[in-house]
Design a protein around this motif. Structure first.
Motif, PDB file in Angstrom:
ATOM      1  N   LYS A   7      19.047  24.956 -15.278  1.00  0.00           N
ATOM      2  CA  LYS A   7      19.854  25.480 -16.640  1.00  0.00           C
ATOM      3  C   LYS A   7      19.029  24.747 -17.502  1.00  0.00           C
ATOM      4  CE  LYS A   7      24.561  25.313 -14.636  1.00  0.00           C
ATOM      5  NZ  LYS A   7      25.774  24.589 -14.545  1.00  0.00           N
ATOM      6  N   HIS A  21      28.619  29.191  -6.523  1.00  0.00           N
ATOM      7  CA  HIS A  21      28.546  29.862  -7.610  1.00  0.00           C
ATOM      8  C   HIS A  21      27.545  29.393  -8.692  1.00  0.00           C
ATOM      9  CE1 HIS A  21      32.260  31.660  -6.371  1.00  0.00           C
ATOM     10  NE2 HIS A  21      32.657  30.811  -6.293  1.00  0.00           N
ATOM     11  N   GLY A  22      27.139  28.344  -8.825  1.00  0.00           N
ATOM     12  CA  GLY A  22      26.391  27.846  -9.968  1.00  0.00           C
ATOM     13  C   GLY A  22      24.995  27.714  -9.640  1.00  0.00           C
ATOM     14  N   ARG A  23      24.472  27.116 -10.717  1.00  0.00           N
ATOM     15  CA  ARG A  23      22.807  26.877 -10.537  1.00  0.00           C
ATOM     16  C   ARG A  23      22.625  25.172 -10.796  1.00  0.00           C
ATOM     17  NH1 ARG A  23      20.454  29.831 -15.408  1.00  0.00           N
ATOM     18  NH2 ARG A  23      22.204  29.164 -16.105  1.00  0.00           N
ATOM     19  N   LYS A  24      21.622  24.787 -10.123  1.00  0.00           N
ATOM     20  CA  LYS A  24      21.282  23.419 -10.437  1.00  0.00           C
ATOM     21  C   LYS A  24      21.053  22.937 -11.954  1.00  0.00           C
ATOM     22  CE  LYS A  24      19.795  22.796  -5.867  1.00  0.00           C
ATOM     23  NZ  LYS A  24      20.894  22.534  -5.328  1.00  0.00           N
ATOM     24  N   LYS A  25      21.315  21.785 -12.117  1.00  0.00           N
ATOM     25  CA  LYS A  25      21.129  21.270 -13.403  1.00  0.00           C
ATOM     26  C   LYS A  25      19.745  21.609 -14.043  1.00  0.00           C
ATOM     27  CE  LYS A  25      22.591  17.515 -16.471  1.00  0.00           C
ATOM     28  NZ  LYS A  25      23.028  16.174 -16.541  1.00  0.00           N
ATOM     29  N   ASN A  59      31.938  24.649  -4.634  1.00  0.00           N
ATOM     30  CA  ASN A  59      31.684  25.619  -5.866  1.00  0.00           C
ATOM     31  C   ASN A  59      30.394  25.791  -6.329  1.00  0.00           C
ATOM     32  OD1 ASN A  59      34.401  26.261  -5.487  1.00  0.00           O
ATOM     33  ND2 ASN A  59      35.165  24.854  -6.964  1.00  0.00           N
ATOM     34  N   ALA A  60      29.721  24.565  -6.858  1.00  0.00           N
ATOM     35  CA  ALA A  60      28.342  24.594  -7.156  1.00  0.00           C
ATOM     36  C   ALA A  60      27.376  25.335  -6.426  1.00  0.00           C
ATOM     37  CB  ALA A  60      28.018  23.049  -7.535  1.00  0.00           C
ATOM     38  N   SER A  61      27.588  25.021  -4.890  1.00  0.00           N
ATOM     39  CA  SER A  61      26.642  25.404  -4.320  1.00  0.00           C
ATOM     40  C   SER A  61      26.960  26.982  -3.983  1.00  0.00           C
ATOM     41  CB  SER A  61      26.762  24.942  -2.765  1.00  0.00           C
ATOM     42  OG  SER A  61      27.944  25.058  -2.165  1.00  0.00           O
ATOM     43  N   ALA A 109      34.041  20.489  -5.842  1.00  0.00           N
ATOM     44  CA  ALA A 109      33.182  20.797  -6.962  1.00  0.00           C
ATOM     45  C   ALA A 109      31.806  21.012  -6.391  1.00  0.00           C
ATOM     46  CB  ALA A 109      32.881  19.579  -8.009  1.00  0.00           C
ATOM     47  N   ASP A 110      31.294  20.301  -5.171  1.00  0.00           N
ATOM     48  CA  ASP A 110      29.860  20.510  -4.815  1.00  0.00           C
ATOM     49  C   ASP A 110      30.090  21.853  -4.064  1.00  0.00           C
ATOM     50  OD1 ASP A 110      29.156  17.994  -5.434  1.00  0.00           O
ATOM     51  OD2 ASP A 110      29.333  16.986  -3.544  1.00  0.00           O
TER      52      ASP A 110
END
Length: 87
Positions: free
Chosen positions: A37, A30-34, A26-28, A23-24
């Motif tokens: 958001k 593809h995602g944005r930090k909470k 994938n978050a780094s 998960a970490d």
């Protein structure tokens, strides 16, 4: 003699750690930090409130117009449909 461990608990702990690592990653990737958001959501809400406050007329509700129907004509009785060709 070694320590006695619960194998089921140890297996679940390893699975949780592996899922957390994935998960970490994938978050780094593809995602944005909470925080990003929540900041963006807050900005959108503030802009929406500002626009709604500057509205000149209230919003129109999406209501379908009533269906207009012709009243039944009582002067002529309806004849039942014929069963076949009349020769």
């Amino acid at each position: 003699m070694g320590n006695v461990i619960n194998l089921g608990r140890e297996r679940k702990r390893k699975q949780r750690e592996a899922a957390k690592r994935k998960a970490d990653q994938n978050a780094s990737k593809h995602g944005r930090k909470k925080a990003e958001k929540t900041r963006e959501r807050k900005e959108r809400a503030q802009l929406g409130a500002k626009l709604d406050g500057a509205r000149l007329e209230p919003p129109k509700l999406a209501v379908a117009p009533p269906i207009e129907r012709e009243p039944p004509n009582d002067s002529e009785p309806e004849s039942p449909p014929s069963a076949g060709p009349s020769d």
